[in-house]
Design a protein around this motif. Structure first.
Motif, PDB file in Angstrom:
ATOM      1  N   TRP A   1     -84.901-132.996  51.605  1.00  0.00           N
ATOM      2  CA  TRP A   1     -84.516-134.353  51.215  1.00  0.00           C
ATOM      3  C   TRP A   1     -83.935-134.347  49.816  1.00  0.00           C
ATOM      4  O   TRP A   1     -84.503-133.744  48.912  1.00  0.00           O
ATOM      5  CB  TRP A   1     -85.728-135.280  51.303  1.00  0.00           C
ATOM      6  N   HIS A   2     -82.814-135.012  49.659  1.00  0.00           N
ATOM      7  CA  HIS A   2     -82.160-135.119  48.360  1.00  0.00           C
ATOM      8  C   HIS A   2     -82.188-136.575  47.901  1.00  0.00           C
ATOM      9  O   HIS A   2     -81.788-137.457  48.667  1.00  0.00           O
ATOM     10  CB  HIS A   2     -80.693-134.693  48.457  1.00  0.00           C
ATOM     11  N   ALA A   3     -82.639-136.818  46.698  1.00  0.00           N
ATOM     12  CA  ALA A   3     -82.513-138.141  46.092  1.00  0.00           C
ATOM     13  C   ALA A   3     -81.095-138.248  45.569  1.00  0.00           C
ATOM     14  O   ALA A   3     -80.702-137.502  44.674  1.00  0.00           O
ATOM     15  CB  ALA A   3     -83.524-138.302  44.974  1.00  0.00           C
ATOM     16  N   VAL A   4     -80.306-139.139  46.149  1.00  0.00           N
ATOM     17  CA  VAL A   4     -78.869-139.119  45.897  1.00  0.00           C
ATOM     18  C   VAL A   4     -78.440-140.157  44.859  1.00  0.00           C
ATOM     19  O   VAL A   4     -77.656-139.861  43.958  1.00  0.00           O
ATOM     20  CB  VAL A   4     -78.116-139.321  47.227  1.00  0.00           C
TER      21      VAL A   4
ATOM     22  N   ALA B   1     -71.232-137.986  48.625  1.00  0.00           N
ATOM     23  CA  ALA B   1     -72.292-137.286  47.896  1.00  0.00           C
ATOM     24  C   ALA B   1     -72.205-135.812  48.249  1.00  0.00           C
ATOM     25  O   ALA B   1     -71.745-135.451  49.338  1.00  0.00           O
ATOM     26  CB  ALA B   1     -73.664-137.837  48.282  1.00  0.00           C
ATOM     27  N   LEU B   2     -72.629-134.979  47.314  1.00  0.00           N
ATOM     28  CA  LEU B   2     -72.605-133.532  47.522  1.00  0.00           C
ATOM     29  C   LEU B   2     -74.042-133.036  47.615  1.00  0.00           C
ATOM     30  O   LEU B   2     -74.815-133.181  46.668  1.00  0.00           O
ATOM     31  CB  LEU B   2     -71.879-132.879  46.343  1.00  0.00           C
ATOM     32  N   LEU B   3     -74.420-132.510  48.779  1.00  0.00           N
ATOM     33  CA  LEU B   3     -75.772-131.988  48.987  1.00  0.00           C
ATOM     34  C   LEU B   3     -75.688-130.483  49.114  1.00  0.00           C
ATOM     35  O   LEU B   3     -75.229-129.979  50.142  1.00  0.00           O
ATOM     36  CB  LEU B   3     -76.385-132.536  50.278  1.00  0.00           C
ATOM     37  N   ASP B   4     -76.106-129.783  48.098  1.00  0.00           N
ATOM     38  CA  ASP B   4     -76.039-128.325  48.130  1.00  0.00           C
ATOM     39  C   ASP B   4     -74.693-127.838  48.657  1.00  0.00           C
ATOM     40  O   ASP B   4     -74.621-127.016  49.563  1.00  0.00           O
ATOM     41  CB  ASP B   4     -77.178-127.756  48.988  1.00  0.00           C
ATOM     42  N   GLY B   5     -73.635-128.401  48.139  1.00  0.00           N
ATOM     43  CA  GLY B   5     -72.296-127.955  48.491  1.00  0.00           C
ATOM     44  C   GLY B   5     -71.721-128.566  49.751  1.00  0.00           C
ATOM     45  O   GLY B   5     -70.587-128.250  50.112  1.00  0.00           O
TER      46      GLY B   5
HETATM   47  S1  FES Z   1     -81.211-133.125  45.073  1.00  0.00           S
HETATM   48 FE1  FES Z   1     -80.123-132.132  46.628  1.00  0.00          FE
HETATM   49  S2  FES Z   1     -78.441-131.232  45.645  1.00  0.00           S
HETATM   50 FE2  FES Z   1     -79.608-132.115  44.071  1.00  0.00          FE
END
Ligand code: FES
Length: 132
Positions: A19-22, A36-40
């Motif tokens: 999970w990414h806090a965007v 949004a960019l999530l790990d590339g």
């Molecule tokens: S929290 Fe997912 S890329 Fe930074």
């Protein structure tokens, strides 16, 4: 003393999701996409009129361009949709399904439908899940 009994495992998720806090939901304009960019990996986020946030792949499978967040948000039969900005294919934002191919095929090797990402808004913060 530990509450966990040695040898027992905590329930493992069927698929692992990171999970990414965007961003904050208030950072997103209603019915306007944002990238949004999530790990590339580029993801397109859409805040709906009811403040739900849905996420799909940013790459347009019909043009190969990373442009889905710039598409026009609408509805079809009550489901929220986005129309691809290049050739106007209509996608269901909740399922990713292509509802109207406008008579075209996706690029070779591309699926017609968009990949969707799980989303969650907690305390006003948008989280997007990335499987794998
Ligand atoms: S929290 Fe997912 S890329 Fe930074």
């Amino acid at each position: 003393m530990s509450a966990a009994t040695p040898g027992t495992t905590t329930a493992a998720l069927a698929t692992s999701v990171t999970w990414h806090a965007v961003c904050r939901v208030s950072d997103l304009a209603v019915e306007r996409g944002a990238a949004a960019l999530l790990d590339g990996v580029q993801v397109a986020l859409f805040r709906l009129t009811d403040d739900r946030v849905l996420a799909v792949q940013q790459r347009d499978p019909y043009s190969g361009a990373n442009v889905i967040s710039r598409g026009i948000v609408g509805t079809r039969g009550g489901v929220p949709t986005v129309a691809g900005p290049m050739y106007k294919q209509v996608f269901d934002l909740a399922t990713g399904r292509c509802l109207d191919t406008v008579g075209r095929d996706p690029l070779p090797g591309e699926a017609a439908d968009l990949v969707t990402y799980p989303t969650e808004v907690t305390d006003g913060v948008v989280h997007v899940g990335q499987p794998g």
